[in-house]
Design a protein around this motif. Structure first.
Motif, mmCIF file in Angstrom:
data_model
loop_
_atom_site.group_PDB
_atom_site.id
_atom_site.type_symbol
_atom_site.label_atom_id
_atom_site.label_comp_id
_atom_site.label_asym_id
_atom_site.label_seq_id
_atom_site.Cartn_x
_atom_site.Cartn_y
_atom_site.Cartn_z
ATOM 1 N N VAL D 66 5.729 -9.329 5.280
ATOM 2 C CA VAL D 66 5.276 -9.102 3.907
ATOM 3 C C VAL D 66 6.054 -9.976 2.935
ATOM 4 C CG1 VAL D 66 5.184 -7.388 2.073
ATOM 5 C CG2 VAL D 66 4.408 -6.812 4.336
ATOM 6 N N LEU D 67 7.340 -10.158 3.176
ATOM 7 C CA LEU D 67 8.104 -11.048 2.297
ATOM 8 C C LEU D 67 7.527 -12.452 2.330
ATOM 9 C CD1 LEU D 67 11.840 -10.106 2.804
ATOM 10 C CD2 LEU D 67 10.493 -9.948 0.744
ATOM 11 N N THR D 68 7.241 -12.926 3.540
ATOM 12 C CA THR D 68 6.594 -14.227 3.658
ATOM 13 C C THR D 68 5.266 -14.229 2.909
ATOM 14 O OG1 THR D 68 7.592 -14.415 5.831
ATOM 15 C CG2 THR D 68 5.861 -15.955 5.319
ATOM 16 N N GLY D 69 4.502 -13.153 3.127
ATOM 17 C CA GLY D 69 3.189 -13.069 2.492
ATOM 18 C C GLY D 69 3.274 -13.072 0.980
ATOM 19 N N ILE D 70 4.287 -12.407 0.423
ATOM 20 C CA ILE D 70 4.405 -12.351 -1.035
ATOM 21 C C ILE D 70 4.643 -13.754 -1.590
ATOM 22 C CG2 ILE D 70 5.928 -11.607 -2.900
ATOM 23 C CD1 ILE D 70 6.191 -8.946 -1.575
ATOM 24 N N VAL D 71 5.506 -14.501 -0.923
ATOM 25 C CA VAL D 71 5.782 -15.851 -1.428
ATOM 26 C C VAL D 71 4.543 -16.736 -1.291
ATOM 27 C CG1 VAL D 71 7.225 -17.872 -1.147
ATOM 28 C CG2 VAL D 71 8.222 -15.639 -0.993
ATOM 29 N N VAL D 72 3.854 -16.609 -0.153
ATOM 30 C CA VAL D 72 2.622 -17.388 0.017
ATOM 31 C C VAL D 72 1.615 -17.012 -1.066
ATOM 32 C CG1 VAL D 72 0.644 -17.716 1.517
ATOM 33 C CG2 VAL D 72 2.915 -17.778 2.478
ATOM 34 N N ALA D 73 1.487 -15.706 -1.326
ATOM 35 C CA ALA D 73 0.496 -15.256 -2.305
ATOM 36 C C ALA D 73 0.822 -15.776 -3.695
ATOM 37 C CB ALA D 73 0.422 -13.734 -2.302
ATOM 38 N N ILE D 74 2.094 -15.738 -4.081
ATOM 39 C CA ILE D 74 2.412 -16.191 -5.441
ATOM 40 C C ILE D 74 2.234 -17.704 -5.553
ATOM 41 C CG2 ILE D 74 4.925 -16.365 -5.106
ATOM 42 C CD1 ILE D 74 3.574 -15.026 -8.288
ATOM 43 N N SER D 75 2.508 -18.440 -4.456
ATOM 44 C CA SER D 75 2.271 -19.891 -4.514
ATOM 45 C C SER D 75 0.792 -20.193 -4.716
ATOM 46 C CB SER D 75 2.710 -20.579 -3.227
ATOM 47 O OG SER D 75 3.888 -20.069 -2.741
ATOM 48 N N LEU D 76 -0.028 -19.534 -3.899
ATOM 49 C CA LEU D 76 -1.461 -19.806 -3.997
ATOM 50 C C LEU D 76 -1.983 -19.373 -5.355
ATOM 51 C CD1 LEU D 76 -2.450 -18.778 -0.417
ATOM 52 C CD2 LEU D 76 -2.837 -20.988 -1.412
ATOM 53 N N THR D 77 -1.466 -18.240 -5.867
ATOM 54 C CA THR D 77 -1.918 -17.766 -7.168
ATOM 55 C C THR D 77 -1.572 -18.764 -8.256
ATOM 56 O OG1 THR D 77 -1.555 -15.514 -6.435
ATOM 57 C CG2 THR D 77 -1.730 -15.866 -8.786
ATOM 58 N N ALA D 78 -0.342 -19.268 -8.208
ATOM 59 C CA ALA D 78 0.066 -20.219 -9.240
ATOM 60 C C ALA D 78 -0.802 -21.468 -9.188
ATOM 61 C CB ALA D 78 1.532 -20.583 -9.056
#
Lengths: 92, 323, 97, 107, 486
Positions: D66-78
């Motif tokens: 999930v930690l990995t996923g959160i960083v991936v998600a915020i990158s894609l969102t940005a």
């Protein structure tokens, strides 16, 4: 004692839920932002209480982060929403 | 009581998500999303996952809110709030899907231990002390490496869209009145300190490179919000190095393992290596996330003409040979 | 035992102030008074809860951390109040979006 | 044990609500917010299976994921938000055209 | 060797990011020299010694992440190496410096991610790699900065994000059911049942969205049609194959042993047939060459999905090998031919400034090599002998006839006819004489040669069918094969 803290956390969550009415109702963006700020402080309180109730001290660090960073959304909100023609904008 | 808390958190999450979808105004949706992040971190706290709660606190309270509010302001169109009302029937299939998935959830045996046993066994041999950090940096270090790659790729994509060499966001003038300055002067050192604290904590307790990086990134964004010139004064090469450093150290780790004739990414026994990789990763996460949060801004210091020229040069890719 | 009771009482006081803040947020008629109700009651609420938790939590570092959190929330909340108030004051039309 | 089902079902509901919002909204910002709600649902599911009985030990692997996923998600969102802003700058629209242009191709 | 397939492009990506000077293309050149050699080495290794795995970080299953190499992954790796290297050389001459600075780091990162994806063995790792591919692909798709490409890129990004999240939720379901993430272990452990079925549905849907199968094809034509030519070639030839490859891995390696694929396979097959027909029809009526080629991708992706009903409905079917070979052949020959077509279209635009096919008159005499390339690649797309496309369709037809599921034959037969329609439409315009000579710029030699080489490769692989099929047959059932090894 643990049950008391859990109940306190529940009560504070209910507070947030009640406050959501103001977010939904508005009427102005400032009202919504004010509510978000309230939720932030309430969230800090809930996290602290949960840390006590669940005996998980590291949750306090999350509360610390919230207390530290909640202001960023407000700064972002007021930044250039202040009309440019206004003479004394808060951030000129 | 605990059960009541669970139900309450779950209900609030679903209610807020519903309201986010249904909100007539975009600003309302964004504020609700910030609240959603708050409640999610309550859920993480409740579910004994302080690592996630920390990351969510930093991302949800700090970065996501700033990103969404900035974008909202940039794309605001007064009096033009349109939702695809004709698609509201799609709720039915979505609820149907939810029903199906729920039916299958009932069949999950939640007492299976997952990989917890395997991690416990692995903890005997790894040099790290805290399981989540060990999973991130050692057992599944490849994921973390590639995730730093995703961050880097997002920054590259941003540069590509903005046609910039580096992130030079338009710097706001410094806040004129004392409150802003006072606030920044208090918060910035604290943010640096808390980030470092979390990084140090990650060796043996919830915390680590992710959380520290996100907190530092929040500090960078705050610096920018305050109009501090230091970010703009950063040399391009330094900025590039910072963005790529964590990724590069992981690469070195992988390559040196090959040289030692071990499988890629095998950690040497020296703990200093792992710490170096972790600290560099935190730095890179901070640099990349700061860039992502503030780099999407339209450059306002450029005048109209250069913008037009920029578009033209982007519009047609030409060959060097023609010239 | 006496600490427990005191802690419960302080937390209850904090909860009361949070309730007050929420009611104020919901019932007060205009922006400024909502802002007022919120930030004042809110910080007192957090303050009492922190006090109550300090009595319940044993170690010194934790107590310092709790105090720091409260101070930060005070700083954040009061400056947020200032910024939003300023924003309301300087924004002539307050229509949605 | 009950807690597991509560959070897992909540996660599914969040995922599906986000999916609906993604399909329902035309505004790009709202679509991106909906995607983030979906992501929140997925992460909640991971953590609910990491911690089925709400006490005792927590499986660290889903937490790391999930930690990995959160960083991936915020990158894609940005990145997605940056694209949305660029589109707004160029067209003044916050939505995507449905048609494909018949203008000349680009190199 | 295998690790270098990831390490080399990553090093080059960092290099081109840190040193974006005049010689930025040399990073691409170096990588395109190294990768084909490394891929060939890996292929020889697998050809001689069979499938193998390496455990990253030295952590064994189930804890660590593994890279897995077998016949299937080696074939995709070689295809990626070949197409990627040639497109890299093309790009070095195509992009001017402003754009090159953005192109190279993104493409090299994506190359590493694709190589990693073709060796993937861990389902969460697959998610991270897929996201890396997605974000690089979306950023490359908006490289030109045009409004249409921005919109297409964002649409692609959102569809792909939704697909990834569905896939990730599926990963969660599988983990909840088995407590494992490694496909190799899952292939033994996973039993049927509602949880596995939910995971299956979610992961399949997510990957199908990313592979642009029919109901989710809407993002593909604008994204591939509006990007600069080398990027279109990369997206069509390689990126779609990535998610398709993962889908194939999961179906054959994980879900088919658990016995939950049979009904869904028919659905995918039907969607594939519809995609072939709809995509080919759309390609027939498009006014622009790049859109024709993009819709042709929609159709050609449809063929790939014919594999599933042939492979995953009857356990251990005797025709499985042929279906397997047909699908793989389709993937590689489409990759080569489609890259050739997009690059040729790029040349055309460089020369005439447009890709509307009404302006393509008389290019046969002015750009003979490009026209020849279009024709050769068209032969492979149509499936005429002796091209790679022919081998693919021949194998498919044999498998279809042996299996008795004759209705799938609609796709190769009708689809082939429609493909012939749009290929001849392009060529027809190319050979028309223009009333007035259009202004045309000369196209540099290298830019004309590279699509030709790609098109020739797509024909020539038709002659080397035996080796490739051997590689596949030897190591087709990867789980069982490795079980024997370890």
């Amino acid at each position: 004692m643990q049950i008391f803290f859990l109940a306190l956390a529940c009560f504070l969550i209910l507070n947030i839920l009640a406050g959501l009415w103001r977010v939904v109702q508005g009427p102005t963006p400032a009202d919504r932002m004010v509510s978000a700020q309230l939720f932030g402080t309430t969230g800090v309180a809930i996290l602290l209480v949960l840390a006590q109730a669940l005996e998980a001290p590291y949750i306090r660090n999350a509360a610390l982060l919230f207390a530290l960073l909640m202001i960023m959304a407000v700064l972002s909100f007021v930044r250039k929403s202040t009309p440019k023609q206004g003479q004394a904008g808060n951030i000129k | 009581m605990a059960l009541f808390l669970d139900i309450l958190v779950a209900f609030s999450l679903v209610a807020i998500a519903w309201r986010i979808m249904r909100a007539p105004g975009h600003f309302q949706a964004v504020v609700l999303f910030i609240t959603f992040g708050l409640l999610l971190s309550l859920a993480w706290a409740r579910l004994n996952s302080p690592d996630i709660a920390l990351a969510e606190a930093a991302v949800g309270a700090g970065l996501a809110g700033v990103l969404l509010l900035d974008t909202l302001r940039a794309v605001a169109q007064p009096g033009k709030v349109k939702t695809g009302a004709h698609f509201s029937w799609l709720l039915l299939p979505c609820l149907l899907l939810a029903g199906l998935l729920t039916l299958s959830i009932i069949h999950i045996q939640p007492d299976s231990q997952g990989l917890a046993r395997a991690v416990e066994a692995g903890m005997q041999t790894t040099s790290l002390e805290y399981p989540v950090t060990a999973v991130l940096l050692d057992f599944r270090g490849y994921d973390t490496w590639l995730e730093l790659g995703v961050l880097l790729a997002a920054v590259l994509g941003l540069l590509c869209v903005r046609r910039k060499k580096s992130i030079r966001a338009p710097l706001l003038p410094a806040p004129a009145e004392p409150v802003g300055r006072w606030l920044i002067s208090i918060l910035l050192p604290l943010i640096l300190l808390v980030g470092g604290f979390l990084l140090w904590l990650g060796a043996f307790a919830p915390g680590g490179a992710f959380q520290a990086g996100v907190v530092w990134a929040a500090g960078g964004v705050l610096l920018w919000q305050a109009g501090h010139p230091s970010l703009g004064a950063l040399p391009v090469s330094l900025w590039r190095t910072g963005a790529v450093l964590g990724f590069a150290l992981f690469w070195l780790l992988a390559a040196t393992a090959l040289i030692r004739n071990e499988p890629m990414l095998t950690h040497p026994q020296a703990k200093a290596w792992i710490l170096a990789v972790e600290y560099a990763a935190a730095l890179s996460i901070a640099v990349c996330l700061t860039s992502l949060a503030i780099g999407g801004q339209k450059s306002e210091d450029r005048n109209q003409k250069s913008e037009v020229r920029d578009q033209r040069s982007g519009d047609r890719c030409q060959i060097t040979n023609n010239r | 035992m006496i600490f427990d009771i005191l802690s419960i009482l302080l937390c209850l006081a904090g909860a009361f102030f949070f309730l007050g803040g929420t009611v104020g947020l919901l019932r007060f008629p205009d922006n400024y008074s909502r802002l007022h109700a919120l930030t004042k009651a809110d910080n007192l609420g957090l303050g009492f809860i922190v006090l109550g938790l300090v009595l319940a939590s044993p170690t010194m570092p934790e107590i310092i951390k709790l105090g720091l959190i409260w101070l930060l929330a005070l700083v954040g909340s009061s400056s947020a109040c200032y910024f939003i108030g300023n924003y309301i004051y300087h924004t002539p039309s307050q229509e949605e979006e | 044990m009950h807690g597991f089902y509560i959070y897992a079902i909540t996660a599914i509901l969040l995922f599906c609500l986000g999916l609906w919002g993604l399909a329902f909204h035309r505004n790009l910002l709202r679509k991106i917010v909906a995607l983030n709600v979906m992501a929140g649902g997925v992460f909640l599911f991971f953590i609910s299976i990491a911690n089925p009985d709400q006490s005792g030990e927590v499986d660290p692997v889903p937490q790391a994921m999930v930690l990995t996923g959160i960083v991936v998600a915020i990158s894609l969102t940005a990145f997605a938000l940056c694209l949305a802003r660029r589109i707004h700058e160029k067209t003044g629209q916050n939505e995507l055209d449905t048609s494909c242009s018949i203008e000349d191709g680009d190199g | 060797m295998e690790s270098l397939l990831v390490l080399v492009p990553l090093a080059a990506a960092m290099g081109s990011f840190l040193a974006p000077g005049r010689g930025i293309a040399s990073w691409g050149f170096l990588t395109s020299l190294a990768i084909p050699a490394l891929a060939a080495g890996t292929a020889m290794d697998v050809y001689q010694h069979g499938a193998r795995r390496i455990s990253l970080g030295g952590w064994a299953e189930p804890l660590g992440i593994h890279l897995h190499m077998d016949g299937l992954s080696v074939i995709f790796l070689i295809m990626t190496a070949l197409v990627g290297a040639l497109i890299s050389i093309y790009s070095a001459f195509f992009f001017k410096r402003d754009t090159a600075r953005h192109f190279w780091p993104l493409w090299l990162l994506m190359w590493a991610a694709l190589n990693s994806l073709f060796m993937v063995s861990d389902i969460f790792n697959a998610y991270v790699v897929l996201e890396l591919v997605t974000i690089c692909a979306a950023a490359l798709a908006v490289l030109s900065g045009k409004t249409e490409s921005l919109q297409a890129g964002l649409r692609y990004l959102m569809v792909a994000m939704a697909g990834s999240l569905a896939f990730l939720l599926g990963v969660g379901f599988l983990y909840a059911e088995t407590g494992m993430l490694d496909m190799f272990m899952l292939s033994w452990e996973l039993q049927g049942g509602p949880v596995a079925a939910a995971a299956f549905g979610l992961m399949t849907t997510g990957l199908v969205m990313k592979s642009a199968l029919l109901p989710f094809h809407f993002w593909l034509p604008p994204a591939h049609g509006e990007a600069p030519a080398p990027v279109s070639a990369l997206l069509s030839a390689l990126v779609i194959k990535g998610s398709f490859f993962l889908l194939l891995r999961l179906w054959v390696g994980v879900f088919e042993p658990a016995g939950i694929t049979s009904h869904a396979a028919y659905v995918l097959g039907c969607l594939g047939v519809l995609a072939v027909l709809w995509g080919s029809y759309q390609a027939l009526i498009q006014p622009r060459l790049k859109l024709i080629i993009a819709y042709s991708s929609v159709a050609q992706v449809g063929y790939l999905f014919l594999m599933f009903p042939l492979l995953c409905t009857v356990p251990e079917a005797p025709w499985a090998e042929k279906a397997w070979a047909g699908g793989t052949y389709q993937a590689i020959s489409h990759g080569l031919a489609k890259a050739a077509l997009f690059l040729a279209a790029g040349n055309l635009i460089l020369s005439t400034g447009t890709d509307r096919i009404h302006y393509m008159k008389n290019i046969a005499s002015r750009l003979p090599m490009t026209t020849f390339t279009l024709g050769l690649a068209g032969i492979s797309l149509m499936g005429l002998p002796p091209s790679g496309g022919f081998v693919a369709k021949w194998m498919f037809m044999q498998a279809i006839l042996e299996s008795g599921q004759w209705w799938w034959a609609v796709a190769p037969v009708l689809g082939g006819l429609l493909t012939a329609g749009y290929v001849f439409r392009i060529l027809g315009y190319a050979f028309l004489l223009a009333e007035k000579e259009p202004r045309m710029l000369p196209v540099p030699f290298v830019l004309e040669k590279i699509p030709l080489i790609l098109a020739l490769c797509s024909i020539l692989i038709g002659f080397r069918a035996e080796e490739i099929i051997f590689l596949l047959q030897e190591h087709m059932l990867w789980a069982i094969e490795v079980e024997g090894d370890s």
